[in-house]
Design an enzyme around this catalytic site. Sequence first.
Site, mmCIF file in Angstrom:
data_model
loop_
_atom_site.group_PDB
_atom_site.id
_atom_site.type_symbol
_atom_site.label_atom_id
_atom_site.label_comp_id
_atom_site.label_asym_id
_atom_site.label_seq_id
_atom_site.Cartn_x
_atom_site.Cartn_y
_atom_site.Cartn_z
ATOM 1 N N HIS A 105 0.514 -0.990 -0.229
ATOM 2 C CA HIS A 105 -0.069 0.362 -0.128
ATOM 3 C C HIS A 105 0.701 1.307 -0.520
ATOM 4 O O HIS A 105 0.401 2.249 -0.051
ATOM 5 C CB HIS A 105 -0.866 -0.260 1.408
ATOM 6 C CG HIS A 105 -2.009 -1.074 1.355
ATOM 7 N ND1 HIS A 105 -2.641 -1.141 -0.128
ATOM 8 C CD2 HIS A 105 -1.747 -1.978 2.649
ATOM 9 C CE1 HIS A 105 -3.317 -2.693 0.529
ATOM 10 N NE2 HIS A 105 -3.358 -2.733 1.639
HETATM 11 F F1 V1D Z 1 -8.125 -3.065 13.105
HETATM 12 C C1 V1D Z 1 -7.259 -2.515 13.085
HETATM 13 C C2 V1D Z 1 -6.888 -1.520 14.526
HETATM 14 C C3 V1D Z 1 -5.981 -1.317 14.342
HETATM 15 C C4 V1D Z 1 -5.317 0.007 13.520
HETATM 16 C C5 V1D Z 1 -5.925 -0.537 12.933
HETATM 17 C C6 V1D Z 1 -6.843 -1.194 12.380
HETATM 18 C C7 V1D Z 1 -7.566 -1.491 11.135
HETATM 19 C C8 V1D Z 1 -8.513 -2.625 10.471
HETATM 20 N N1 V1D Z 1 -8.206 -2.121 9.108
HETATM 21 N N2 V1D Z 1 -6.931 -0.541 9.859
HETATM 22 C C9 V1D Z 1 -7.438 -0.983 9.147
HETATM 23 C C10 V1D Z 1 -7.337 -0.438 7.139
HETATM 24 N N3 V1D Z 1 -7.919 0.416 7.571
HETATM 25 C C11 V1D Z 1 -9.015 1.403 7.077
HETATM 26 C C12 V1D Z 1 -8.569 2.756 8.149
HETATM 27 C C13 V1D Z 1 -9.870 3.418 8.292
HETATM 28 N N4 V1D Z 1 -9.604 4.538 7.742
HETATM 29 C C14 V1D Z 1 -10.408 4.744 7.104
HETATM 30 C C15 V1D Z 1 -9.264 3.703 6.752
HETATM 31 O O1 V1D Z 1 -10.092 0.177 7.203
HETATM 32 C C16 V1D Z 1 -5.775 -1.108 6.682
HETATM 33 C C17 V1D Z 1 -5.916 -2.647 6.304
HETATM 34 C C18 V1D Z 1 -4.362 -2.201 5.717
HETATM 35 C C19 V1D Z 1 -4.135 -4.515 5.243
HETATM 36 C C20 V1D Z 1 -2.927 -4.209 5.188
HETATM 37 C C21 V1D Z 1 -2.739 -5.000 4.473
HETATM 38 O O2 V1D Z 1 -3.254 -6.939 4.683
HETATM 39 O O3 V1D Z 1 -3.134 -4.817 2.694
HETATM 40 C C22 V1D Z 1 -1.231 -5.820 4.099
HETATM 41 N N5 V1D Z 1 -0.083 -5.715 3.226
HETATM 42 O O4 V1D Z 1 1.274 -5.916 2.975
HETATM 43 C C23 V1D Z 1 1.107 -5.701 4.474
HETATM 44 C C24 V1D Z 1 0.068 -5.528 5.013
#
Ligand code: V1D
Length: 596
Positions: free
Chosen positions: A172
Amino acid sequence: MSGRAFQHFTFSSSQYFDDRGPHGCAQPITERINPHSRPIVSYYSPKGVGEQHYGEHHPMKPHRLTLTNALVFGYGLDKQIHYIYNPRPATQEELEAYHDHDYIEFLSRVTPHNQGEMKNLIDTFNCVEDCPIFADMYDFCRMYSGGSLAAARKLCAGTTDIAINWSGGLHHAKKAEASGFCYINDIVLAILEMLRCYPRVLYIDIDIHHGDGVEHAFYHSNRVMTVSFHKYTGDFFPGTGKLDDNGTGLGKHFCLNVPLQDGIDDDMYLTLFKTVIDDAVTAFRPSAIVLQCGADSLGCDRLGAFNLSIAAHGECVNFTRKYGVPLLVLGGGGYTIKNVSRCWTYETAVLVGAAVPDELPATIYDPFFRDSQWKLHPPITGKVDNLNTAASLQRISISIRNKLRYLQGAPSVQMQEIPPDLAGWLESEERSREQKDEDRGTSRAGERREDRSIARNEFYDGEGDVDQDDVGHAPSSSSGRARGATSGRRARGGRRGRGRGRGRGASSSLSKEVVDDDSDDSASVTPTRARGRGRGRGGGRGRGRGAKALDKEREKGTPMPEDEESISVDMEDGPSTSQADANDNGSKQDDEMDAS
Ligand code: V1D
Ligand code: CA
């Protein structure tokens, strides 16, 4: 039954790999067929990367890399891997081959202690929430990026067929912005490196999230085809990757997206994966492949919502491996860390062509895997309703086949085998010489090869994780149980032919080359079953022509020599599609679920 007796003979519902040895450690499965057909595999494991912490409540747990190494070594797969490296961290200059100088300067300077003074920059570069500032964050970035760069260089040098870096795959990260737990996009850096010697690179992404950072970096390029399989509902992170995002300019039709809904199962996923990848390989004829193996597409993932088994995830790896094209295999997401480590261990076995039994080897992490009865393939599927239909998947595969028809018969795609970057080629030659020096133990620069016996102990020494919400840490009371005998085996120095221009069918050329076989592989590290299980106890180099220079020239509208020399397909006169490309607009499990 909680004990382990007899369990190693019961295996696996896997319909994909049914030939597993019964002896508790890896058995080669291809040797019986043709001892010379096994690819040279290199494994990159930056020391210390598994000890990094994003923060107590953050789902990204680098400790999964330590677990993976424990299982890989516990199975004795290290004896089947030809080279194991503790790569040097990437330099600032190497990171700036893609990323903005100001962003890298920021990453190198910000710490948990001074972040109060850098609030504006923290917001500018999106180092909040998903991407927190944590101790040694910059070192962490340099470690995983150094692994992917070293792996890419070894593939370029032609001294390995497959290179694995489970710590990489952070798809990302953007040029000047952290995103989705990713700070540096090691995949983009590795692909840029590979483009110096390979004319066409196919990028495949099986993480449940869209590989937006890699897609974005190469959206204008016809030398990199990106294919991402992901959950796409509009609101699922990162919210991009719809079916009709195809690339633009020279890169039009060189970007494929496979948007899926919750609950996709093994059969559907594999059918679609094999169809799409076969079509892409036939049309694009990659000279190298980069495979991002995010394990959050497994069933029971803490953030994901698919229903894939480890066997099916691994079958994607196996299917990709079988093209016989130089292959860079990377990690990515994956948040039920027991399953992540099982998955990447299994995929390491698949890549070296070894069969591994369903019973996990004895390691210091035994208590962690106890509740799934120490299985490599616990039942993890079927927990989420499958919202995909045969019709929706057919629509996707037909749409993608139609897009790829634009590439068919484009002579420059199929016939260009000479790398356009001569300077890069010459540097690769120099690196090959360095590699040979290293093989002789006279290395001057670059990555450090570790003697296996040292590397083995390193993975078990000094582990300890203070992140109390994560139960997969080494219980202090069981130290020493998993320390297998050191093999004392030195990595082989066999020089392989250069990988460039192999295209499809490279596996046959591999079989022609004389490979020093495992004859020096005398010491066994088979886990000792008599030990039993503790039950219930403890819980660079400067690039000749940087991507940034190219970007700047393109921004100015200057025609680039690379553009002229590189693959060009006339998009406007492509074949008409029989069916218009469809636009598919397309739950999260709150707690880390146990796999069993
Ligand atoms: F659940 C959480 C608890 C603490 C911190 C973050 C999270 C979390 C879960 N899902 N963050 C997410 C995703 N972010 C959002 C944000 C909310 N905002 C509006 C955006 O939904 C991010 C998911 C990242 C996934 C990373 C990956 O799996 O694709 C990856 N690939 O390579 C390394 C990681
Ligand atoms: Ca993906």
